[in-house]
Design an enzyme around this catalytic site. Structure first.
Site, mmCIF file in Angstrom:
data_model
loop_
_atom_site.group_PDB
_atom_site.id
_atom_site.type_symbol
_atom_site.label_atom_id
_atom_site.label_comp_id
_atom_site.label_asym_id
_atom_site.label_seq_id
_atom_site.Cartn_x
_atom_site.Cartn_y
_atom_site.Cartn_z
ATOM 1 N N ASP A 1 41.243 90.636 32.469
ATOM 2 C CA ASP A 1 42.210 90.947 31.425
ATOM 3 C C ASP A 1 42.745 92.367 31.541
ATOM 4 O O ASP A 1 42.207 93.199 32.287
ATOM 5 C CB ASP A 1 41.563 90.781 30.043
ATOM 6 C CG ASP A 1 41.390 89.314 29.664
ATOM 7 O OD1 ASP A 1 42.035 88.463 30.290
ATOM 8 O OD2 ASP A 1 40.614 89.033 28.736
ATOM 9 N N LYS B 1 47.415 90.772 29.301
ATOM 10 C CA LYS B 1 48.646 91.017 28.556
ATOM 11 C C LYS B 1 48.955 92.499 28.615
ATOM 12 O O LYS B 1 48.097 93.337 28.299
ATOM 13 C CB LYS B 1 48.473 90.572 27.106
ATOM 14 C CG LYS B 1 49.660 90.888 26.201
ATOM 15 C CD LYS B 1 49.343 90.485 24.768
ATOM 16 C CE LYS B 1 50.496 90.823 23.848
ATOM 17 N NZ LYS B 1 50.208 90.511 22.438
ATOM 18 N N MET C 1 43.010 95.456 16.924
ATOM 19 C CA MET C 1 44.401 95.029 17.136
ATOM 20 C C MET C 1 45.223 95.186 15.861
ATOM 21 O O MET C 1 46.061 94.345 15.534
ATOM 22 C CB MET C 1 44.431 93.566 17.620
ATOM 23 C CG MET C 1 43.677 93.356 18.920
ATOM 24 S SD MET C 1 43.452 91.605 19.356
ATOM 25 C CE MET C 1 42.242 91.096 18.113
#
Length: 252
Positions: A37, A59, A172
């Site tokens: 990731d 991402k 987040m």
């Protein structure tokens, strides 16, 4: 089909390569394929065999290299064609890492799986800053909450947590900081200590300290960006620089 397909979910920790477990490194050393990731420190890829495939599936800049369904399919496909797949994930695979979904998908395709837990940023980054998530007489529990749901709205759990004395760690959630502040202000908790930690455990780590009514400005002054962890609660005042900031208004 490879005779011994296997998938190992490995938690890479919060960023510092020294914070991955020995078991995680042993798994990497036996990988035929590593699917990693964006939050994984790429230095860790050096612990995989030289001939192992290294595939970025994370991402960056709000762009997904692959959808979650595509990642699931890649795991199974590579396990069948190459053997041992290490799914290397930042933090811990089961703390907002979709590790559970990936484990279920592999099981549904009869692929052997194992899990190597990682040090979650939800716990580690506060500790590295000298902020205890629990402290006798101050905080008896801590909540770990996502900043936004899959629908992109602030989590209902934040509204519930703001009514408690628990330490609250929000992952987040930087883009929702102003909204989070408003939730706490609505509960009359304007002076509650709060910290925002960017790139925790890494050399370019930044931290903004403040209270609910000042943190948005403080985070702006400090240039805090994503990825960042938000820690809210009286325990934040245990940070060695909090008192100096509060009384002298100095930068930290």
């Amino acid at each position: 089909m490879n005779a011994h397909p296997k998938i190992t979910l490995v938690g890479a920790g919060p960023g510092d390569t020294d914070l991955i477990s020995l078991k995680g490194l042993k798994a990497l050393a036996k990988a035929n394929v590593v699917l990693y990731d964006a939050l994984v420190n790429e230095e860790l890829l050096g612990y995989a065999p030289e001939d192992a495939l290294r595939v970025f599936v994370g991402k960056r800049a709000n762009k997904h290299a692959y959808s979650q369904q595509e990642i699931n399919e890649l795991m199974v496909s590579y396990a069948r064609s190459h053997g041992h797949v290490v799914r290397l994930k930042g933090g811990d695979p089961f703390v907002f890492g979709r590790g559970g979904e990936e484990l279920e998908y592999a099981a549904s395709h009869h692929i052997a799986t194992s899990v190597v837990p990682g040090i979650s940023s939800s716990i580690a980054l506060a500790g590295l800053q000298g902020i205890p998530l629990t402290y006798r007489g101050v905080s008896e529990s801590f909540w770990v909450i996502t900043g936004a749901t899959t629908a992109g709205v602030i989590s209902d759990d934040i509204y519930a947590a703001a009514k408690t004395s628990a330490t609250v760690v929000i992952l987040m959630g930087l883009n929702k900081l102003a909204e989070i502040v408003r939730v706490y202000e609505a509960e009359g908790r304007h002076k509650l200590p709060i910290a925002v930690i960017q790139n925790g455990s890494l050399p370019d780590e930044k931290i903004a300290l403040g209270t609910i009514d000042t943190i948005v400005e403080r985070a702006g002054v400090q240039g805090i960006g994503a990825p960042a962890v938000i820690v809210i609660g009286e325990v934040v005042a245990k940070h060695e620089s909090f008192g100096a900031w509060k009384h002298k208004n100095i930068a930290v």
